[in-house]
Design an enzyme around this catalytic site. Sequence first.
Site: not given
Ligand code: APR
Length: 261
Positions: A72, A103-104, A121, A129, A153, A192, A216, A234
């Site tokens: 990643r 959350q990214n 996150h 460590c 350590c 989401s 979204n 976005a």
């Molecule tokens: N622009 C806006 N929204 C988008 C786009 C885009 N180009 N592409 C996808 N999406 C939306 C999807 O419809 C979905 O609702 O982004 C959302 C991504 O959701 P997830 O994959 O569940 O990601 P996220 O909500 O950040 O997850 C939360 O879960 O796995 C853990 O720690 C990880 O921080 C993460 C947390």
Amino acid sequence: MSPLDIPRRLLERLGAADSVVVFTGAGMSAESGVPTFRGAEGIWSRFKPEELATMSAFLRNPQLVWDWYAHRRTIIATVQPNEGHRAVADLEHLVPRVAVITQNIDNLHRRAGSTVVHELHGNIERNYCVKCGAPHEMGSERASPEVPRCAMCGGLVRPDVVWFGELLPEEDWEAAVRAASGADVCISVGTSGVVYPAASIPAIARKAGALHADVNPEPGPLSEAADVFIKGLAGAVLPVLVQHLEKLRSRPDIAVPGEGR
Ligand code: APR
């Protein structure tokens, strides 16, 4: 409503706002080429989170988990912030107080120029460590696939990201809650809204009187709870929002453009 019309009540509130929080998830970075987690193409549809993103998984097989984050890290190192990230950074020139609550773990908001970023996150570019907690700077071993050992350590080094079942970093969480509780507008983008406690940020802002707008391409729990839902990407919606706001802030005497409501 065409995808690029911005609801008037959002523009009116933004035009008068002193404080805005932007709460983002993986969808914010999708147009940069960073995979999201859920949905058909999502990471968790291909890999098991319990095998890659928990402390017990790391202790069970440190190399597997380390390789996963190295993979990643490589993706993130090759991508750039997108128009959406840049629009969020531009907001800082239009609104007195802007806080990004993300959350990214990809550091793309900072790379786009946002100066106030609360990482709920963690951040994939930091490591520490597991035994003594000492931060670990990736030096020459960045190229080596081995799981690094702590210089202090000898303990295993892990990425400074929040795994399932772990607490959020206290300082970032408290700062995020403060920012959300003092916001006039909360814009949630590309999440989401299913992972808590992070997903409670828009509700905290709404409870404090903020107008909540969700951006979204797919409706979800946050768009249902939001005051305004903008169905779109976005990278397409946020630049238009900022353009409208720029016009509004430069000419407060003109009528607010955008859709009724
Ligand atoms: N622009 C806006 N929204 C988008 C786009 C885009 N180009 N592409 C996808 N999406 C939306 C999807 O419809 C979905 O609702 O982004 C959302 C991504 O959701 P997830 O994959 O569940 O990601 P996220 O909500 O950040 O997850 C939360 O879960 O796995 C853990 O720690 C990880 O921080 C993460 C947390």
